[in-house]
Design a protein around this motif. Structure first.
Motif, mmCIF file in Angstrom:
data_model
loop_
_atom_site.group_PDB
_atom_site.id
_atom_site.type_symbol
_atom_site.label_atom_id
_atom_site.label_comp_id
_atom_site.label_asym_id
_atom_site.label_seq_id
_atom_site.Cartn_x
_atom_site.Cartn_y
_atom_site.Cartn_z
ATOM 1 N N LEU A 150 1.910 6.898 -6.682
ATOM 2 C CA LEU A 150 0.821 7.732 -7.186
ATOM 3 C C LEU A 150 1.030 9.210 -6.848
ATOM 4 C CD1 LEU A 150 -2.293 5.521 -6.348
ATOM 5 C CD2 LEU A 150 -1.594 6.264 -8.638
ATOM 6 N N MET A 151 1.487 9.456 -5.616
ATOM 7 C CA MET A 151 1.607 10.832 -5.139
ATOM 8 C C MET A 151 2.972 11.451 -5.428
ATOM 9 S SD MET A 151 -1.365 11.453 -4.008
ATOM 10 C CE MET A 151 -1.052 13.060 -3.267
ATOM 11 N N TRP A 152 3.863 10.683 -6.043
ATOM 12 C CA TRP A 152 5.194 11.202 -6.326
ATOM 13 C C TRP A 152 5.094 12.394 -7.291
ATOM 14 C CZ3 TRP A 152 9.520 10.022 -3.835
ATOM 15 C CH2 TRP A 152 10.735 10.483 -4.347
ATOM 16 N N CYS A 164 2.462 1.778 -3.442
ATOM 17 C CA CYS A 164 1.494 2.248 -4.443
ATOM 18 C C CYS A 164 1.135 3.714 -4.228
ATOM 19 C CB CYS A 164 0.238 1.384 -4.393
ATOM 20 S SG CYS A 164 0.461 -0.316 -4.954
ATOM 21 N N VAL A 165 0.886 4.093 -2.980
ATOM 22 C CA VAL A 165 0.518 5.473 -2.674
ATOM 23 C C VAL A 165 1.683 6.416 -2.971
ATOM 24 C CG1 VAL A 165 -0.080 7.056 -0.812
ATOM 25 C CG2 VAL A 165 -1.236 4.853 -0.980
ATOM 26 N N THR A 166 2.896 5.992 -2.624
ATOM 27 C CA THR A 166 4.073 6.823 -2.892
ATOM 28 C C THR A 166 4.256 7.028 -4.384
ATOM 29 O OG1 THR A 166 5.177 6.011 -0.899
ATOM 30 C CG2 THR A 166 6.567 7.017 -2.587
ATOM 31 N N ALA A 226 -5.112 11.106 -8.226
ATOM 32 C CA ALA A 226 -4.111 10.359 -7.477
ATOM 33 C C ALA A 226 -4.496 10.240 -6.007
ATOM 34 C CB ALA A 226 -2.741 11.029 -7.610
ATOM 35 N N LEU A 227 -5.059 11.327 -5.459
ATOM 36 C CA LEU A 227 -5.464 11.319 -4.058
ATOM 37 C C LEU A 227 -6.618 10.341 -3.829
ATOM 38 C CD1 LEU A 227 -5.110 12.532 -1.240
ATOM 39 C CD2 LEU A 227 -6.739 14.324 -1.886
ATOM 40 N N SER A 246 -5.375 6.843 -4.064
ATOM 41 C CA SER A 246 -4.584 6.528 -2.874
ATOM 42 C C SER A 246 -5.484 6.163 -1.699
ATOM 43 C CB SER A 246 -3.688 7.718 -2.492
ATOM 44 O OG SER A 246 -2.743 7.993 -3.501
ATOM 45 N N GLY A 261 0.811 -1.207 0.000
ATOM 46 C CA GLY A 261 0.000 0.000 0.000
ATOM 47 C C GLY A 261 0.843 1.255 0.000
ATOM 48 N N ILE A 286 -6.806 2.680 -2.263
ATOM 49 C CA ILE A 286 -5.769 1.690 -1.965
ATOM 50 C C ILE A 286 -5.604 1.531 -0.457
ATOM 51 C CG2 ILE A 286 -3.285 1.241 -2.087
ATOM 52 C CD1 ILE A 286 -3.325 2.530 -4.868
ATOM 53 N N PHE A 287 -5.606 2.651 0.259
ATOM 54 C CA PHE A 287 -5.473 2.606 1.720
ATOM 55 C C PHE A 287 -6.609 1.795 2.342
ATOM 56 C CE2 PHE A 287 -6.690 4.375 5.854
ATOM 57 C CZ PHE A 287 -5.515 4.163 6.575
#
Length: 252
Positions: free
Chosen positions: A39-41, A35-37, A65-66, A69, A32, A72-73
């Motif tokens: 997406l938010m990069w 994936c979030v990193t 992206a938010l 994320s 998770g 996914i969370f």
């Protein structure tokens, strides 16, 4: 003191099975985070702009992206929760470092959680409407604060009595709200004691974390992360214990 027994049993459940808890939660959480990193990069600059300016409008890419994320969370959270419930209630041990992702159970868990959340919101809105009406009729705003205490307690007890629907969804057992309410009859005192214990433990951990960060920041942050993970599993274990005790009739 059934409320205290439920908490201590749930805490011991996590500590006794800490190795299995790591195998259930570690890889999903890392997946998770990765994936979030990803997406938010490159989007963190917009986060700073949002914090600095209330009128700043983020880009569509940032919003997408938010939202992804957040999905996914939630998916990772449900994955871990369902796996832990099944580990305790069905003795479904993970065969590797990646626990099985039960799509149908995760969706059922999310659906029941969403329904439960909506139900509690509606109940709170109704309670707020009644309190406001009574306070207006009496002509004393202070009276609304007095009525707020039993309303919060009542909502907490109601939530406690409906929580078993979540572990039931995780293991594939059908449990309606009314059946859960019937199974937990007479548990109001237990719910109140349990919530008081959880509040006390959370305050104690907050004091210890703040003190450890003040003394030696790196150790404090490690302690904070470790306690957050453990308490998350303890809270999930409380749901498991409540379901096992009140619905399945297991001793604590």
């Amino acid at each position: 003191m059934t409320g205290w027994k439920i908490f201590s049993h749930s805490l011991n459940m996590v500590l006794r099975n800490l190795g299995w808890a790591v195998r259930i939660a570690l890889v999903p959480v890392l997946i998770g985070l990765a994936c979030v990193t990803a997406l938010m990069w490159g989007q963190f600059g917009q986060l700073e702009q949002i914090q600095r300016s209330a009128g700043y409008v983020p880009s569509g890419r940032f919003v997408g992206a938010l939202l992804l994320s957040i999905i996914i969370f939630i998916a990772v959270e449900m994955w871990v929760f369902v796996s832990w419930h099944r580990f305790v209630l069905l003795e479904e041990y993970p065969t590797g470092w990646i626990p099985k992702f039960h799509v149908d159970r995760v969706l059922a868990y999310f659906g029941m959680g969403l329904l439960l959340g909506l139900f509690m919101i509606l109940f709170w809105m109704l309670a707020s409407f009644v309190i406001a009406g009574v306070a207006a009729a009496i002509g004393s705003p202070i009276f609304s604060l007095i009525l707020l205490v039993p309303a919060v307690i009542g909502i907490g007890v109601l939530l406690f009595r409906l929580l078993p629907v979540l572990p039931a969804a995780a293991i594939g057992e059908k449990l309606t709200f009314s059946a859960s309410f019937d199974a937990t009859k007479g548990s109001a005192g237990t719910a109140i004691i349990l919530f008081l214990v959880l509040i006390g433990v959370q305050l104690l951990l907050q004091v210890i974390t703040s003190a450890s960060i003040y003394i030696f920041a790196p150790l404090g942050f490690v302690f904070a992360i470790a306690m957050a993970l453990i308490m998350t599993l303890v809270n999930v274990s409380i749901l498991t214990t409540v379901y096992g005790h009140y619905v399945q009739g297991r001793p604590i």
